[in-house]
Design a protein around this motif. Structure first.
Motif, PDB file in Angstrom:
ATOM      1  N   ILE A 181      16.198   0.224   7.511  1.00  0.00           N
ATOM      2  CA  ILE A 181      16.328   1.522   8.151  1.00  0.00           C
ATOM      3  C   ILE A 181      17.346   1.428   9.285  1.00  0.00           C
ATOM      4  N   TYR A 182      18.019   2.544   9.511  1.00  0.00           N
ATOM      5  CA  TYR A 182      18.947   2.679  10.641  1.00  0.00           C
ATOM      6  C   TYR A 182      18.401   3.802  11.498  1.00  0.00           C
ATOM      7  N   PHE A 183      18.268   3.569  12.808  1.00  0.00           N
ATOM      8  CA  PHE A 183      17.575   4.547  13.633  1.00  0.00           C
ATOM      9  C   PHE A 183      18.093   4.512  15.066  1.00  0.00           C
ATOM     10  N   LEU A 184      17.792   5.573  15.787  1.00  0.00           N
ATOM     11  CA  LEU A 184      18.058   5.628  17.222  1.00  0.00           C
ATOM     12  C   LEU A 184      16.792   5.179  17.930  1.00  0.00           C
ATOM     13  N   LYS A 185      16.895   4.119  18.705  1.00  0.00           N
ATOM     14  CA  LYS A 185      15.727   3.651  19.428  1.00  0.00           C
ATOM     15  C   LYS A 185      15.441   4.605  20.576  1.00  0.00           C
ATOM     16  N   ASN A 186      14.270   5.237  20.514  1.00  0.00           N
ATOM     17  CA  ASN A 186      13.848   6.150  21.565  1.00  0.00           C
ATOM     18  C   ASN A 186      12.342   6.005  21.771  1.00  0.00           C
ATOM     19  N   GLU A 187      11.768   6.926  22.511  1.00  0.00           N
ATOM     20  CA  GLU A 187      10.356   6.811  22.847  1.00  0.00           C
ATOM     21  C   GLU A 187       9.450   6.953  21.623  1.00  0.00           C
ATOM     22  N   ILE A 188       9.927   7.623  20.599  1.00  0.00           N
ATOM     23  CA  ILE A 188       9.114   7.878  19.413  1.00  0.00           C
ATOM     24  C   ILE A 188       9.304   6.784  18.365  1.00  0.00           C
ATOM     25  N   THR A 189      10.552   6.423  18.078  1.00  0.00           N
ATOM     26  CA  THR A 189      10.792   5.377  17.082  1.00  0.00           C
ATOM     27  C   THR A 189      10.336   4.006  17.571  1.00  0.00           C
ATOM     28  N   GLY A 217      16.927  -1.959  11.272  1.00  0.00           N
ATOM     29  CA  GLY A 217      15.638  -2.627  11.224  1.00  0.00           C
ATOM     30  C   GLY A 217      15.197  -2.946   9.812  1.00  0.00           C
ATOM     31  N   ILE A 218      14.318  -3.921   9.710  1.00  0.00           N
ATOM     32  CA  ILE A 218      13.692  -4.286   8.432  1.00  0.00           C
ATOM     33  C   ILE A 218      12.203  -4.021   8.555  1.00  0.00           C
ATOM     34  N   ILE A 219      11.679  -3.326   7.578  1.00  0.00           N
ATOM     35  CA  ILE A 219      10.265  -2.966   7.580  1.00  0.00           C
ATOM     36  C   ILE A 219       9.642  -3.397   6.263  1.00  0.00           C
ATOM     37  N   PHE A 220       8.352  -3.701   6.277  1.00  0.00           N
ATOM     38  CA  PHE A 220       7.654  -4.039   5.030  1.00  0.00           C
ATOM     39  C   PHE A 220       6.905  -2.799   4.561  1.00  0.00           C
ATOM     40  N   PRO A 221       7.403  -2.119   3.528  1.00  0.00           N
ATOM     41  CA  PRO A 221       6.816  -0.833   3.146  1.00  0.00           C
ATOM     42  C   PRO A 221       5.655  -0.919   2.156  1.00  0.00           C
ATOM     43  N   TRP A 222       5.472  -2.061   1.531  1.00  0.00           N
ATOM     44  CA  TRP A 222       4.477  -2.144   0.458  1.00  0.00           C
ATOM     45  C   TRP A 222       3.103  -2.484   1.031  1.00  0.00           C
ATOM     46  N   ASP A 223       2.583  -1.520   1.777  1.00  0.00           N
ATOM     47  CA  ASP A 223       1.301  -1.671   2.462  1.00  0.00           C
ATOM     48  C   ASP A 223       0.256  -0.877   1.691  1.00  0.00           C
ATOM     49  N   THR A 224      -0.676  -1.560   1.123  1.00  0.00           N
ATOM     50  CA  THR A 224      -1.681  -0.894   0.287  1.00  0.00           C
ATOM     51  C   THR A 224      -2.601   0.019   1.110  1.00  0.00           C
ATOM     52  N   GLN A 225      -2.638  -0.170   2.431  1.00  0.00           N
ATOM     53  CA  GLN A 225      -3.497   0.660   3.267  1.00  0.00           C
ATOM     54  C   GLN A 225      -2.823   1.973   3.667  1.00  0.00           C
ATOM     55  N   ASN A 226      -1.575   2.130   3.331  1.00  0.00           N
ATOM     56  CA  ASN A 226      -0.850   3.347   3.682  1.00  0.00           C
ATOM     57  C   ASN A 226      -1.136   4.427   2.643  1.00  0.00           C
ATOM     58  N   ASN A 227      -1.898   5.455   3.032  1.00  0.00           N
ATOM     59  CA  ASN A 227      -2.274   6.487   2.071  1.00  0.00           C
ATOM     60  C   ASN A 227      -1.760   7.869   2.466  1.00  0.00           C
ATOM     61  N   LEU A 228      -0.646   7.916   3.188  1.00  0.00           N
ATOM     62  CA  LEU A 228      -0.056   9.202   3.544  1.00  0.00           C
ATOM     63  C   LEU A 228       0.547   9.866   2.315  1.00  0.00           C
ATOM     64  N   ASN A 229       0.472  11.183   2.284  1.00  0.00           N
ATOM     65  CA  ASN A 229       1.063  11.950   1.198  1.00  0.00           C
ATOM     66  C   ASN A 229       2.280  12.695   1.732  1.00  0.00           C
TER      67      ASN A 229
END
Length: 293
Positions: free
Chosen positions: A245-253, A140-152
């Motif tokens: 990202i490389y991932f297993l598609k499941n109920e959570i991802t 998958g391709i994701i856009f990570p440069w999200d200014t609203q993302n404030n997780l530590n």
């Protein structure tokens, strides 16, 4: 004549390691053997060998591999590292040693599962195992440069005293305790990050894969509140400076918001249930299906 017996972990170790290296992967050594079959948090594996003229020609282990969800547990076991020496294949030894080892397994279980390779998969199906076909590996391709993302996200040394991780969804996970996470991802190639929120602790586990100039996040596990997984993987990608990202598609991802994703291949999961419909309560992760186990 083929003789089946339980493995003597001290006496048989060297011969079994040699058999595993010749027929599976060459990474087996004494340290890996101890980690995989003896030091599992749920207890030592039950192992069996097949002998012909006092020579070990086949081996299999049943690993106690439980699934957890907020104080509840599904006792499970999984056959691992089953192989037969090349000169002795086609004689029914694999089927017989699987049956012998399971009959010798003394721990409680309600669910069996395996992710067999292309050689053993047909044998599992002949023995009446079912197949879960809804899981697949994706890029998958994701856009990570999200200014609203404030997780530590913090690198975290898991506590020495085991504790369960609060899970917000209905699925049981193998990584539901810190003991399991610490054991499973003890190799230095894995990175464990903790996300502390007002609702509790969440953990994301990944490793990096580089091919030419492409850096890929291999998402191995996510345990906690799935509503934070999207922000968590974005933050990991931002820190590692990649959008792949490389991932297993499941109920959570499935909760990850991707710009684009492409199917790589189907995940191979076979199982047996002692009680009906258990499979629908299990959430498998990519880490559960990695060849390390």
């Amino acid at each position: 004549m083929v003789k089946y017996r339980l493995i003597d972990f001290d006496k048989d170790e060297s011969e079994v390691i040699r058999l595993l290296n010749q027929n599976l992967t060459p990474r087996n050594n004494k340290e890996f053997f101890q980690w995989k079959y003896i030091n599992y948090p749920g207890g030592k594996s039950t192992g069996a060998v097949a002998e012909v003229d006092n020579k070990i020609v086949a081996v299999v282990f049943y690993l106690p591999f439980n699934f957890y969800r907020n104080g509840k547990i599904i006792n499970a076991a999984r056959p691992i590292s089953g192989c037969t020496a090349q000169d002795y294949r086609g004689r029914g030894i694999f089927k017989n040693i699987m049956k012998f080892c399971l009959e010798s397994y003394k721990k409680d279980y309600k669910f069996l599962f395996a992710n067999p390779n292309r050689f053993s998969h047909p044998e599992f199906m002949k023995m009446g195992w079912k197949e879960k076909t809804s899981y697949e590996y994706r890029v998958g391709i994701i856009f990570p440069w999200d200014t609203q993302n404030n997780l530590n996200l913090t690198s975290h040394s898991l506590p020495s005293i085991s504790k369960e991780i609060k899970i917000s969804h209905e699925y049981y996970l193998s990584g539901g305790t810190t003991d399991m996470l610490k054991w499973r991802y003890s190799d230095k190639r894995y990175k464990i990050k903790k996300i502390q929120t007002t609702d509790g602790e969440n953990y994301i586990v990944f490793r990096l894969h580089k091919k030419a100039s492409l850096k890929l996040i291999i998402l191995c596990d996510y345990i906690g509140d799935e509503n934070y997984i999207n922000a968590a993987i974005k933050e990991v990608c931002r820190i590692e400076r990649t959008c792949f990202i490389y991932f297993l598609k499941n109920e959570i991802t499935a909760k990850i918001n991707l710009l684009l994703s492409k199917r790589h291949k189907q995940a191979v999961i076979t199982y047996l249930e002692e009680e009906p419909e258990i499979i629908h309560n299990i959430g498998f992760s990519l880490g559960d299906l990695e060849g390390t186990i």
